[in-house]
Scaffold this motif. Structure first.
Motif, PDB file in Angstrom:
ATOM      1  N   GLN A 660      27.118  72.777  16.182  1.00 39.23           N
ATOM      2  CA  GLN A 660      26.295  73.456  17.212  1.00 39.23           C
ATOM      3  C   GLN A 660      27.201  73.827  18.088  1.00 39.23           C
ATOM      4  OE1 GLN A 660      22.745  73.803  17.500  1.00 39.23           O
ATOM      5  NE2 GLN A 660      23.473  75.142  18.823  1.00 39.23           N
ATOM      6  N   SER A 661      28.438  73.106  18.478  1.00 40.01           N
ATOM      7  CA  SER A 661      29.326  73.608  19.667  1.00 40.01           C
ATOM      8  C   SER A 661      30.163  74.800  19.335  1.00 40.01           C
ATOM      9  CB  SER A 661      30.379  72.478  19.977  1.00 40.01           C
ATOM     10  OG  SER A 661      31.057  72.232  18.913  1.00 40.01           O
ATOM     11  N   LEU A 662      30.223  74.882  17.851  1.00 39.50           N
ATOM     12  CA  LEU A 662      31.017  76.177  17.447  1.00 39.50           C
ATOM     13  C   LEU A 662      30.048  77.288  17.427  1.00 39.50           C
ATOM     14  CD1 LEU A 662      32.730  74.805  14.126  1.00 39.50           C
ATOM     15  CD2 LEU A 662      33.777  75.404  16.427  1.00 39.50           C
ATOM     16  N   ILE A 663      28.692  77.202  17.325  1.00 37.95           N
ATOM     17  CA  ILE A 663      27.701  78.221  17.416  1.00 37.95           C
ATOM     18  C   ILE A 663      27.719  78.666  19.051  1.00 37.95           C
ATOM     19  CG2 ILE A 663      25.424  78.795  17.364  1.00 37.95           C
ATOM     20  CD1 ILE A 663      25.070  77.169  14.821  1.00 37.95           C
ATOM     21  N   ASN A 664      27.779  77.644  19.898  1.00 37.69           N
ATOM     22  CA  ASN A 664      27.687  78.015  21.221  1.00 37.69           C
ATOM     23  C   ASN A 664      28.811  78.656  21.668  1.00 37.69           C
ATOM     24  OD1 ASN A 664      25.169  76.829  21.121  1.00 37.69           O
ATOM     25  ND2 ASN A 664      26.093  74.877  22.073  1.00 37.69           N
ATOM     26  N   TYR A 665      30.140  78.293  21.182  1.00 42.53           N
ATOM     27  CA  TYR A 665      31.290  78.981  21.455  1.00 42.53           C
ATOM     28  C   TYR A 665      31.346  80.447  21.034  1.00 42.53           C
ATOM     29  CZ  TYR A 665      36.101  80.072  21.397  1.00 42.53           C
ATOM     30  OH  TYR A 665      37.378  80.599  21.217  1.00 42.53           O
ATOM     31  N   LYS A 720      46.093  75.703   6.768  1.00 46.13           N
ATOM     32  CA  LYS A 720      44.587  75.400   6.746  1.00 46.13           C
ATOM     33  C   LYS A 720      44.502  74.456   7.781  1.00 46.13           C
ATOM     34  CE  LYS A 720      40.810  72.975   3.962  1.00 46.13           C
ATOM     35  NZ  LYS A 720      40.498  72.585   2.671  1.00 46.13           N
ATOM     36  N   LEU A 721      43.451  74.509   8.941  1.00 40.64           N
ATOM     37  CA  LEU A 721      43.247  73.737   9.997  1.00 40.64           C
ATOM     38  C   LEU A 721      42.482  72.450   9.566  1.00 40.64           C
ATOM     39  CD1 LEU A 721      42.098  76.469  12.369  1.00 40.64           C
ATOM     40  CD2 LEU A 721      44.276  75.780  12.251  1.00 40.64           C
ATOM     41  N   ARG A 722      42.686  71.373  10.388  1.00 40.60           N
ATOM     42  CA  ARG A 722      42.326  70.203   9.867  1.00 40.60           C
ATOM     43  C   ARG A 722      41.414  69.523  10.814  1.00 40.60           C
ATOM     44  NH1 ARG A 722      47.773  67.499   7.059  1.00 40.60           N
ATOM     45  NH2 ARG A 722      48.426  69.537   6.023  1.00 40.60           N
ATOM     46  N   HIS A 723      40.679  70.389  11.549  1.00 46.27           N
ATOM     47  CA  HIS A 723      39.600  69.939  12.711  1.00 46.27           C
ATOM     48  C   HIS A 723      38.541  68.953  12.159  1.00 46.27           C
ATOM     49  CE1 HIS A 723      41.582  73.546  14.625  1.00 46.27           C
ATOM     50  NE2 HIS A 723      41.175  72.805  15.935  1.00 46.27           N
ATOM     51  N   LYS A 724      38.227  67.917  13.026  1.00 46.34           N
ATOM     52  CA  LYS A 724      37.463  67.074  12.546  1.00 46.34           C
ATOM     53  C   LYS A 724      35.909  67.780  13.038  1.00 46.34           C
ATOM     54  CE  LYS A 724      39.818  62.966  13.225  1.00 46.34           C
ATOM     55  NZ  LYS A 724      40.189  61.553  13.850  1.00 46.34           N
ATOM     56  N   VAL A 725      35.047  67.690  12.170  1.00 47.24           N
ATOM     57  CA  VAL A 725      33.810  68.448  12.477  1.00 47.24           C
ATOM     58  C   VAL A 725      32.391  67.613  12.157  1.00 47.24           C
ATOM     59  CG1 VAL A 725      32.448  70.336  11.777  1.00 47.24           C
ATOM     60  CG2 VAL A 725      34.946  70.716  11.800  1.00 47.24           C
ATOM     61  N   ALA A 726      31.685  67.590  13.081  1.00 49.99           N
ATOM     62  CA  ALA A 726      30.429  66.986  12.978  1.00 49.99           C
ATOM     63  C   ALA A 726      29.438  67.666  12.297  1.00 49.99           C
ATOM     64  CB  ALA A 726      30.045  66.184  14.275  1.00 49.99           C
ATOM     65  N   TYR A 727      29.181  67.884  10.965  1.00 55.61           N
ATOM     66  CA  TYR A 727      28.201  68.700  10.362  1.00 55.61           C
ATOM     67  C   TYR A 727      26.765  68.181  10.838  1.00 55.61           C
ATOM     68  CZ  TYR A 727      32.739  69.669   8.062  1.00 55.61           C
ATOM     69  OH  TYR A 727      33.942  70.217   7.842  1.00 55.61           O
ATOM     70  N   ASP A 728      26.313  68.996  11.734  1.00 57.92           N
ATOM     71  CA  ASP A 728      25.068  68.562  12.255  1.00 57.92           C
ATOM     72  C   ASP A 728      24.100  69.060  11.081  1.00 57.92           C
ATOM     73  OD1 ASP A 728      26.002  68.128  14.849  1.00 57.92           O
ATOM     74  OD2 ASP A 728      26.019  70.230  15.134  1.00 57.92           O
ATOM     75  N   GLU A 729      23.038  68.129  10.909  1.00 59.57           N
ATOM     76  CA  GLU A 729      21.905  68.119   9.917  1.00 59.57           C
ATOM     77  C   GLU A 729      20.920  69.288  10.372  1.00 59.57           C
ATOM     78  OE1 GLU A 729      18.527  65.570   7.415  1.00 59.57           O
ATOM     79  OE2 GLU A 729      19.966  64.612   8.827  1.00 59.57           O
ATOM     80  N   THR A 730      20.733  69.295  11.824  1.00 57.21           N
ATOM     81  CA  THR A 730      19.729  70.430  12.296  1.00 57.21           C
ATOM     82  C   THR A 730      20.725  71.061  13.338  1.00 57.21           C
ATOM     83  OG1 THR A 730      18.884  68.730  13.779  1.00 57.21           O
ATOM     84  CG2 THR A 730      17.838  69.382  11.860  1.00 57.21           C
ATOM     85  N   ILE A 731      20.626  72.495  13.549  1.00 57.54           N
ATOM     86  CA  ILE A 731      21.144  73.189  14.604  1.00 57.54           C
ATOM     87  C   ILE A 731      20.095  73.986  15.268  1.00 57.54           C
ATOM     88  CG2 ILE A 731      23.438  73.093  13.659  1.00 57.54           C
ATOM     89  CD1 ILE A 731      22.820  75.902  12.348  1.00 57.54           C
ATOM     90  N   GLN A 732      20.374  74.667  16.383  1.00 58.60           N
ATOM     91  CA  GLN A 732      19.748  75.668  17.070  1.00 58.60           C
ATOM     92  C   GLN A 732      20.401  76.788  17.273  1.00 58.60           C
ATOM     93  OE1 GLN A 732      17.716  73.758  20.713  1.00 58.60           O
ATOM     94  NE2 GLN A 732      16.036  73.483  19.250  1.00 58.60           N
ATOM     95  N   LEU A 733      19.665  78.063  17.030  1.00 61.20           N
ATOM     96  CA  LEU A 733      20.204  79.469  17.130  1.00 61.20           C
ATOM     97  C   LEU A 733      19.630  80.104  18.331  1.00 61.20           C
ATOM     98  CD1 LEU A 733      22.319  81.353  15.941  1.00 61.20           C
ATOM     99  CD2 LEU A 733      20.525  82.402  14.566  1.00 61.20           C
ATOM    100  N   PRO A 734      20.194  80.142  19.485  1.00 60.18           N
ATOM    101  CA  PRO A 734      19.453  80.984  20.675  1.00 60.18           C
ATOM    102  C   PRO A 734      19.082  82.569  20.231  1.00 60.18           C
ATOM    103  CG  PRO A 734      21.528  79.956  21.235  1.00 60.18           C
ATOM    104  CD  PRO A 734      21.411  79.848  19.694  1.00 60.18           C
ATOM    105  N   VAL A 735      17.881  82.700  20.647  1.00 60.64           N
ATOM    106  CA  VAL A 735      17.489  84.147  20.265  1.00 60.64           C
ATOM    107  C   VAL A 735      17.084  84.769  21.527  1.00 60.64           C
ATOM    108  CG1 VAL A 735      15.827  85.405  19.103  1.00 60.64           C
ATOM    109  CG2 VAL A 735      16.726  83.249  17.886  1.00 60.64           C
ATOM    110  N   LEU A 736      17.613  86.002  21.903  1.00 61.52           N
ATOM    111  CA  LEU A 736      17.247  86.749  23.092  1.00 61.52           C
ATOM    112  C   LEU A 736      15.964  86.981  23.416  1.00 61.52           C
ATOM    113  CD1 LEU A 736      18.566  88.222  25.381  1.00 61.52           C
ATOM    114  CD2 LEU A 736      18.526  90.395  23.976  1.00 61.52           C
ATOM    115  N   ASP A 737      15.281  86.689  24.518  1.00 57.74           N
ATOM    116  CA  ASP A 737      13.993  86.646  24.925  1.00 57.74           C
ATOM    117  C   ASP A 737      12.925  86.042  24.072  1.00 57.74           C
ATOM    118  OD1 ASP A 737      14.483  88.470  26.771  1.00 57.74           O
ATOM    119  OD2 ASP A 737      14.364  90.484  25.378  1.00 57.74           O
ATOM    120  N   SER A 738      13.496  84.776  23.570  1.00 62.73           N
ATOM    121  CA  SER A 738      12.418  83.932  22.620  1.00 62.73           C
ATOM    122  C   SER A 738      13.147  82.441  22.652  1.00 62.73           C
ATOM    123  CB  SER A 738      12.575  84.461  21.256  1.00 62.73           C
ATOM    124  OG  SER A 738      11.842  83.663  20.440  1.00 62.73           O
ATOM    125  N   GLU A 739      12.310  81.637  22.112  1.00 63.71           N
ATOM    126  CA  GLU A 739      12.852  80.120  22.223  1.00 63.71           C
ATOM    127  C   GLU A 739      13.812  80.196  21.036  1.00 63.71           C
ATOM    128  OE1 GLU A 739      11.963  77.471  23.924  1.00 63.71           O
ATOM    129  OE2 GLU A 739      10.938  78.975  25.261  1.00 63.71           O
TER     130      GLU A 739
END
Length: 883
Positions: A660-665, A720-739
């Protein structure tokens, strides 16, 4: 005074005396050399003398030294006069003399390394350019065989300890991999006449922190199974020899864990059989350090057994050597613990294998087995190689062998069908399984109807594949036909490729072929039919080569510059500076010409809403560039089907980051400055700007590619990068002018390996009931979401598939009934079933004890887990009913 030509000739003669002469000439050579040194070199070394010394030393090192015992002294003599010479770096030359002379004396090797340590400046670069020299040092250690004489053994051990000190000081982490690669090649050589010298094991003792990476380096290298068995057996023997062996035991156990993760139980069973049958194996239990390290490993391998013969042989050894009573009589805490564990494991295996003489063996136990421990051993899984040890009749003709592959037994009703590895095709198999588990995509592919599927060769093959993946009774299928029509022209057969790039190409081809079909029909609405239809003609679907010759293949399509554009995936790092400017990768958030959103099918998007690929995976975004100089803004809209998520540079690899934070970024406003400035149409110049990406339309299924890879412009290597990732089971995708839209994870393609240049792909995916499966080429197993979330490097999820929450209810069925499929697909499934039964009968007729058998060369095409590098290229011809 300068050295003239006569002096040079005299100098060369003296070197010849020392390197090749008898004892008297050696003495004469050194005496005369000291005289020459006194006259010309002692006070000050003239420039031409330096040149002569340098040339003579290089000539010496590129020749052969018969009197290798004189080599360390000669190197030291030259080094003291050349130490101030910049950029000399004679390590490459020194590697040649070690190789040419086949040095086998560990004391001489120690003295040479002593000179190298004293004069690092002239012998070493201090970086990867020293790789050849250190590989030759490893080869020398292997040739320096362990002596038998007691005094010689003491000297051997002393030299080994000193070499270990030198290597620990001189070899850094970047060079350690060179040494490990050479060590692995040596200990994996089954044709080797002599056991490698035990001093070689010090390469494994240089850096404890590199054990896990070093093990996977070996497991990710395409060694054959017998070679891996040989390597582990050598390491195990080293563990038995050295008392202080905690690190060696850790290497061995890490190897075992790595092979378990890859489910290479046949290798583990072979190693266990070899080691548990050693005559001196019982000594691992008598000494405290060994019992707590290699002794524990032995007992672990024993409790994981599925072969009763190996177990009973071990029991006989324990009985004949009176091991249990010896441990009891030692009356020490470690010995008592070891004794109890041995009894517990033996009791558990007596029950597992239903040994007839169980009570007789139990009478020899000095202590009673612990029932809770025995029960735990019996409940835990063990190395069941029954599904892996497949054999091929050696007399069967080649064309008959092909039909036997992947049909070992009829599939369990609740299991899934795997896909055979055709030679480094795990990148394709992993993507196909993820797409097959995308219920809407699979449903629409199976129920797709156009006037002429001959123009959509790839779609017809996908229909056939998905029908068989749902209804075939095989354990696995050979995806040969779909490989032929989906492989990009620039993907060389037999070589490992990037799964993200393959997915991009496959969806591109589907998109373009459907768009062409719509253009031919002139009416998009009449070309698509989501209702089952039994009127589909078969003759154009069955892979007739004449059809392929009349319609665009992937070779034709890739000539389109739109389709040649790759996603920002592993492929972006394959060429480095050789990539065209438009494809150069930026390690920043994004660049001024690329949003990081993968477009679908180029600029022409007028028909995209009606095209299958866009219906399932397509979204739409708005990209705004705001010039900081003139305050002008420019908006563009773009169709996309996946988002490329990179890791912020300021986040360290030890810091956990969520999807989720990667999407926000990714969606956060980005400043375009420095080398990444924006060319403003109003200012007509490169300006500082801000780029903002907004989602206008969310896709039904969201594909996220995590950019775990970066290109290092300095080393020109892909890392290859070795970042620790929390693989969210659910995520949210912001949509313009909508929820915001909510998505749930349902599939992930995982890359296993530390390098982009090698590795293995497999897939996790779940059905509508949230039952998770692990698709590893032809082997499919049940798993859990928690197991997926526990993955650690080198196993890193690479492509994530999310389903919109509002889409889930529309496609609940995991398996479309066979009767509802089109007639030609029903026929394909029925013919496949008939073929399977005929092949099974053929196998049963051929399996007779009187015939000699041999293991099939391509173990990845059996129901075992492929190695992370998969296999080499295979000439794999599919039968009529495999895809």
């Amino acid at each position: 005074m300068n050295i003239n030509v006569d002096s040079l000739n005299e100098f060369q003669t003296l070197l010849q005396f020392i390197t090749s002469g008898d004892k008297e000439k050696i003495i004469q050579g050194w005496t005369n050399l000291e005289e020459l040194e006194k006259n010309f070199l002692l006070d000050k070394t003239p420039r031409n003398c330096v040149d002569i010394l340098t040339t003579s030393l290089k000539d010496l090192l590129h020749g052969t030294v018969q009197n290798t015992q004189e080599l360390p002294r000669l190197l030291n003599w030259f080094a003291k006069y050349l130490d101030n010479e910049p950029d000399l770096h004679l390590g490459y030359d020194l590697a040649n003399i070690l190789n040419n002379s086949k040095l086998e004396d560990i004391e001489i090797l120690m003295l040479i390394l002593n000179v190298v340590n004293d004069y690092k400046r002239i012998f070493l670069y201090g970086n990867q350019k020293d790789g050849k020299f250190w590989k030759q040092v490893v080869s020398c250690l292997a040739r320096c065989h362990t002596p038998i004489n007691k005094e010689e053994i003491k000297n051997y051990q002393a030299c080994t300890r000193q070499i270990h000190i030198y290597l620990s000081s001189l070899i850094d982490k970047s060079l350690h991999s060179f040494c490990l690669q050479k060590l692995y090649k040596i200990i994996s050589d089954t044709s080797r006449e002599k056991v490698p010298g035990t001093a070689l094991c010090i390469i494994l003792l240089l850096d404890k922190s590199l054990i896990k990476e070093g093990v996977y380096l070996h497991l990710d290298t395409p060694y054959k199974d017998p070679d891996l068995v040989q390597a582990l057996f050598v390491i195990f023997q080293w563990c038995l020899i050295f008392m202080d062996n905690e690190l060696l035991s850790e290497w061995l156990m890490t190897f075992i864990r790595g092979l378990e993760l890859k489910e290479k139980y046949n290798i583990l069973m072979s190693v266990a059989e070899a080691t548990l049958n050693l005559n001196n194996v019982f000594t691992a239990f008598y000494f405290e350090k060994q019992s707590q390290s290699v002794g524990k490993i032995l007992l672990y391998m024993l409790q994981m057994q599925s072969n009763p013969d190996v177990f009973l042989t071990f029991v006989d050894t324990i009985k004949n050597k009176n091991v249990l009573n010896v441990l009891k009589n030692l009356n020490q805490e470690y010995a008592n613990d070891c004794l109890q564990t041995i009894v517990d494991v033996i009791e558990a295996l007596l029950i597992r294998f239903e040994v007839k003489d169980r009570e007789k063996i139990e009478q020899t136990f000095p202590v009673r087995p612990r029932e809770d421990i025995v029960r735990k051993i019996l409940e835990n899984p063990f190395w069941n190689v029954e599904r892996e040890n497949k054999f091929q009749l050696s007399y069967v003709p080649e064309r008959s062998r092909i039909n036997i592959v992947s049909i070992d037994s009829i599939r369990n009703v609740d299991s899934k069908v795997g896909l055979a590895n055709l030679g480094n095709t795990c990148y394709m198999n992993s993507v196909l399984q993820a797409l097959a588990m995308t219920r809407q995509f699979r449903y629409e592919v199976l129920n797709y109807k156009v006037n002429d599927l001959g123009s959509q060769v790839l779609l017809s093959k996908l229909q056939k594949l998905f029908a068989l993946l749902m209804h075939s009774k095989r354990n696995s299928l050979s995806p040969n036909e779909i490989f032929q029509v989906s492989r990009p022209a620039y993907f060389m057969p037999g070589q490992q490729q990037d799964s993200s790039e393959f997915l991009c190409h496959l969806l591109d081809v589907l998109y373009e072929q459907e768009k062409s079909a719509i253009a031919i029909s002139g009416n998009a609405e009449t070309t698509v039919d989501l209702k089952p239809n039994s009127d589909e003609p078969m003759d154009e679907i069955m892979g007739d080569e004449s059809v392929l010759n009349h319609w665009p293949t992937e070779e034709d399509l890739t000539k389109n510059p739109v389709l040649r554009r790759k996603t920002q995936s592993l492929a972006d790092f394959s060429q480095g500076d050789e990539l065209p400017q438009s494809q150069q990768l930026s390690d920043s958030h994004s660049d001024s010409t690329d949003s990081g959103i993968q477009s679908v099918g180029g600029e022409d998007v007028t028909t995209s809403p009606s095209i299958l690929v866009h219906r399932v995976f397509g979204g739409e975004s708005k990209i705004t560039y705001h010039c900081q100089q003139c305050d002008n803004s420019s908006d563009n809209t773009d169709k996309f089907r996946d988002l490329q998520l990179c890791f912020p540079e300021e986040i360290s690899e030890n810091h956990e980051v969520s999807v989720q934070s990667l999407i926000n970024y990714y969606l956060a406003p980005e400043k375009l400055t420095g080398d990444n400035k924006y060319r403003c149409d109003k200012c007509m110049n490169l300006c500082d700007a801000q780029r903002i990406i907004k989602i206008l339309q969310a896709p039904a299924h969201l594909i996220l590619t995590l950019k775990h890879f970066r290109y290092d412009s300095d080393s020109r290597l892909r890392a290859k990068l070795r970042h620790k990732v929390a693989y969210d089971e659910t995520i949210q995708l912001p949509v313009l002018d909508s929820e915001p839209e909510t998505y749930r994870l349902y599939a992930a393609v995982v890359h296993s390996g530390y390098s982009v240049d090698y590795g293995h792909y497999f897939t996790y995916a779940c059905d509508s009931r949230q039952k998770w499966y692990r698709f590893n080429d032809n082997y499919v197993s049940c798993t859990t979401l928690e197991d997926f979330k526990r993955l650690e490097p080198p196993d890193t999820p690479y492509i994530l598939f999310y389903e919109k929450s509002t889409t889930v209810g529309a496609f609940q069925e995991d398996k479309q009934e066979l009767a509802t499929l089109r007639n030609h697909l029903q026929d394909i499934v029925e013919n496949d079933t008939k073929s399977l039964l005929n092949e099974s009968r053929y196998q049963d007729d051929r399996r007779k004890p009187s015939f000699s058998i041999s293991r099939h060369d391509n173990s990845d095409d059996d129901n075992n887990t492929p190695s992370s590098t998969c296999r080499g290229s295979l000439k794999f011809t599919s039968n009529n009913y495999l895809c």
